[in-house]
Scaffold this motif. Structure first.
Motif, PDB file in Angstrom:
ATOM      1  N   GLU A 105       0.817  -1.215   0.000  1.00  0.00           N
ATOM      2  CA  GLU A 105       0.000   0.000   0.000  1.00  0.00           C
ATOM      3  C   GLU A 105       0.848   1.260   0.000  1.00  0.00           C
ATOM      4  OE1 GLU A 105      -2.666   1.768   3.461  1.00  0.00           O
ATOM      5  OE2 GLU A 105      -3.623   0.016   2.559  1.00  0.00           O
ATOM      6  N   VAL A 106       1.963   1.243   0.718  1.00  0.00           N
ATOM      7  CA  VAL A 106       2.807   2.447   0.828  1.00  0.00           C
ATOM      8  C   VAL A 106       3.350   2.867  -0.535  1.00  0.00           C
ATOM      9  CG1 VAL A 106       4.901   3.380   1.869  1.00  0.00           C
ATOM     10  CG2 VAL A 106       3.427   1.870   3.192  1.00  0.00           C
ATOM     11  N   VAL A 107       3.725   1.892  -1.364  1.00  0.00           N
ATOM     12  CA  VAL A 107       4.280   2.197  -2.684  1.00  0.00           C
ATOM     13  C   VAL A 107       3.254   2.889  -3.564  1.00  0.00           C
ATOM     14  CG1 VAL A 107       5.236   1.150  -4.777  1.00  0.00           C
ATOM     15  CG2 VAL A 107       5.921   0.295  -2.534  1.00  0.00           C
ATOM     16  N   LEU A 108       1.976   2.596  -3.341  1.00  0.00           N
ATOM     17  CA  LEU A 108       0.910   3.122  -4.197  1.00  0.00           C
ATOM     18  C   LEU A 108       0.388   4.479  -3.746  1.00  0.00           C
ATOM     19  CD1 LEU A 108      -1.141  -0.183  -4.602  1.00  0.00           C
ATOM     20  CD2 LEU A 108       0.446   0.816  -6.254  1.00  0.00           C
ATOM     21  N   LEU A 109       0.867   4.991  -2.630  1.00  0.00           N
ATOM     22  CA  LEU A 109       0.310   6.236  -2.099  1.00  0.00           C
ATOM     23  C   LEU A 109       0.441   7.408  -3.070  1.00  0.00           C
ATOM     24  CD1 LEU A 109       1.168   6.414   1.706  1.00  0.00           C
ATOM     25  CD2 LEU A 109      -1.069   6.262   0.612  1.00  0.00           C
ATOM     26  N   THR A 110       1.630   7.605  -3.629  1.00  0.00           N
ATOM     27  CA  THR A 110       1.834   8.730  -4.544  1.00  0.00           C
ATOM     28  C   THR A 110       0.974   8.601  -5.806  1.00  0.00           C
ATOM     29  OG1 THR A 110       4.088   9.072  -3.730  1.00  0.00           O
ATOM     30  CG2 THR A 110       3.531  10.021  -5.884  1.00  0.00           C
ATOM     31  N   PRO A 111       0.951   7.441  -6.496  1.00  0.00           N
ATOM     32  CA  PRO A 111       0.052   7.308  -7.651  1.00  0.00           C
ATOM     33  C   PRO A 111      -1.416   7.492  -7.285  1.00  0.00           C
ATOM     34  CG  PRO A 111       1.668   5.551  -7.656  1.00  0.00           C
ATOM     35  CD  PRO A 111       1.810   6.253  -6.345  1.00  0.00           C
ATOM     36  N   LEU A 112      -1.827   6.973  -6.133  1.00  0.00           N
ATOM     37  CA  LEU A 112      -3.215   7.124  -5.721  1.00  0.00           C
ATOM     38  C   LEU A 112      -3.554   8.576  -5.422  1.00  0.00           C
ATOM     39  CD1 LEU A 112      -3.706   4.021  -3.371  1.00  0.00           C
ATOM     40  CD2 LEU A 112      -4.723   4.401  -5.624  1.00  0.00           C
ATOM     41  N   PHE A 113      -2.635   9.276  -4.792  1.00  0.00           N
ATOM     42  CA  PHE A 113      -2.853  10.693  -4.492  1.00  0.00           C
ATOM     43  C   PHE A 113      -3.022  11.479  -5.791  1.00  0.00           C
ATOM     44  CE2 PHE A 113      -1.344  15.010  -3.668  1.00  0.00           C
ATOM     45  CZ  PHE A 113      -2.094  15.339  -2.542  1.00  0.00           C
ATOM     46  N   ALA A 114      -2.149  11.236  -6.761  1.00  0.00           N
ATOM     47  CA  ALA A 114      -2.241  11.946  -8.040  1.00  0.00           C
ATOM     48  C   ALA A 114      -3.514  11.570  -8.788  1.00  0.00           C
ATOM     49  CB  ALA A 114      -1.011  11.624  -8.893  1.00  0.00           C
ATOM     50  N   THR A 115      -3.902  10.304  -8.721  1.00  0.00           N
ATOM     51  CA  THR A 115      -5.104   9.856  -9.436  1.00  0.00           C
ATOM     52  C   THR A 115      -6.366  10.462  -8.836  1.00  0.00           C
ATOM     53  OG1 THR A 115      -4.021   7.767  -9.985  1.00  0.00           O
ATOM     54  CG2 THR A 115      -6.420   7.841 -10.177  1.00  0.00           C
ATOM     55  N   THR A 116      -6.464  10.483  -7.508  1.00  0.00           N
ATOM     56  CA  THR A 116      -7.655  11.055  -6.880  1.00  0.00           C
ATOM     57  C   THR A 116      -7.780  12.547  -7.178  1.00  0.00           C
ATOM     58  OG1 THR A 116      -6.387  11.346  -4.823  1.00  0.00           O
ATOM     59  CG2 THR A 116      -7.751   9.362  -5.032  1.00  0.00           C
ATOM     60  N   LEU A 117      -6.652  13.248  -7.264  1.00  0.00           N
ATOM     61  CA  LEU A 117      -6.694  14.655  -7.656  1.00  0.00           C
ATOM     62  C   LEU A 117      -7.151  14.811  -9.101  1.00  0.00           C
ATOM     63  CD1 LEU A 117      -3.446  16.158  -6.049  1.00  0.00           C
ATOM     64  CD2 LEU A 117      -5.817  16.670  -5.424  1.00  0.00           C
ATOM     65  N   ALA A 118      -6.651  13.925  -9.980  1.00  0.00           N
ATOM     66  CA  ALA A 118      -6.961  14.037 -11.404  1.00  0.00           C
ATOM     67  C   ALA A 118      -8.435  13.776 -11.694  1.00  0.00           C
ATOM     68  CB  ALA A 118      -6.093  13.068 -12.204  1.00  0.00           C
ATOM     69  N   ILE A 119      -9.038  12.825 -10.981  1.00  0.00           N
ATOM     70  CA  ILE A 119     -10.439  12.502 -11.261  1.00  0.00           C
ATOM     71  C   ILE A 119     -11.406  13.260 -10.349  1.00  0.00           C
ATOM     72  CG2 ILE A 119      -9.811  10.209 -12.098  1.00  0.00           C
ATOM     73  CD1 ILE A 119     -10.735   9.030  -9.492  1.00  0.00           C
ATOM     74  N   GLY A 120     -10.872  14.099  -9.479  1.00  0.00           N
ATOM     75  CA  GLY A 120     -11.716  14.987  -8.690  1.00  0.00           C
ATOM     76  C   GLY A 120     -12.401  14.365  -7.487  1.00  0.00           C
ATOM     77  N   VAL A 121     -11.846  13.292  -6.925  1.00  0.00           N
ATOM     78  CA  VAL A 121     -12.476  12.668  -5.754  1.00  0.00           C
ATOM     79  C   VAL A 121     -11.637  12.831  -4.490  1.00  0.00           C
ATOM     80  CG1 VAL A 121     -13.713  10.969  -7.143  1.00  0.00           C
ATOM     81  CG2 VAL A 121     -11.434  10.410  -6.252  1.00  0.00           C
TER      82      VAL A 121
END
Length: 262
Positions: A105-121
């Motif tokens: 999960e820790v490795v995915l934090l940065t991609p998830l943060f960027a993705t949630t910003l990009a899709i507006g959630v």
């Protein structure tokens, strides 16, 4: 199923099971004992008097319920497809899904943060619900597929002869026969989503949407560290999971054991 018939064998197995249980039981005993230290039941009273506890529990219930629904729905559909349907290169897709188990999960934090910003959630419940479901699905598909493999193909052949569609076969055959593994998935997903700490901490900033895993922060600060109330918070937080497990214990154990050996 193997069964111990001789009394010495039963006693030996009971002793072995007890020894294996102690390492898991000891932290729970220490947690409950520590939560009653100092002010005793006053520690629980202090936790329950935290103004935001109701909001925390509401957020955790919403996130956990939505994660369970998404995970269970997609898992059962995917396991049915991988097990019983003729899909080109389905084993390739199956192993691609399993490859996701190797990603912490820790490795995915940065991609998830960027993705949630990009899709507006970002800073909404969905910012936590969708990643939690995605992280649970690879493992749940793995155990559910093994269970669906045990459903006789003759039942599906008979359903096709009677004119049933794929959806009707799934709804009428797979769902009723896979209730044990569904219960196991519900319990495992509830534990994973209810105990999630990192994702809500990073992806939700609104205090009104924080979860119960952040409840201990009210008793830890720069100038204080009341571990008795932290432990009391942990006990209160664990109660819904314990109740859910006790309600689904029979189906949960059947689902895991059957999914492991079929």
């Amino acid at each position: 199923m193997f069964e111990a018939r001789r009394v010495p064998t039963k006693l030996l197995l009971q002793l072995l099971v007890t020894l294996l249980t102690i390492p898991y039981l000891f932290p729970l005993v220490v947690m409950v004992q520590g939560s009653l230290s100092g002010e005793g039941w006053g520690n629980y009273r202090a936790v329950l008097e935290v103004g935001a506890i109701g909001t925390f529990f509401k957020s955790s219930v919403i996130i956990s319920a939505a994660t369970i629904v998404i995970t269970l729905t997609l898992t059962m559909l995917a396991s049915f497809g991988f097990s019983k349907l003729r899909i080109r290169n389905k084993e390739v897709f199956f192993w691609m899904i399993l490859a996701a188990l190797t990603l912490p999960e820790v490795v995915l934090l940065t991609p998830l943060f960027a993705t949630t910003l990009a899709i507006g959630v970002y800073d909404t419940y969905w910012a936590v619900i969708l990643p939690l479901a995605a992280l649970q699905i690879p493992f749940t598909v793995l155990i559910a597929r093994r269970f669906v493999d045990g459903v006789p193909d003759a039942l599906f052949d008979a359903a096709r002869i009677d004119g049933a569609s794929t959806w009707i076969a799934f709804r009428s055959i797979v769902l009723p026969m896979t209730r044990p593994i569904a219960a196991a998935i519900v319990v495992l997903t509830l534990i994973g989503s209810w105990n999630s700490y990192l994702l809500p901490l990073v992806l939700i900033q609104d205090p009104a949407q924080q979860t119960v895993t952040l409840l201990p922060q009210f008793f830890v600060s720069q100038f204080s560290n009341d571990q008795t109330k932290v432990l009391a918070s942990a006990v209160i937080t664990a109660i819904p999971e314990i109740i859910a497990y006790l309600c689904l214990q029979g189906l949960f154990e059947r689902g895991l054991s059957a999914g492991a050996i079929k």
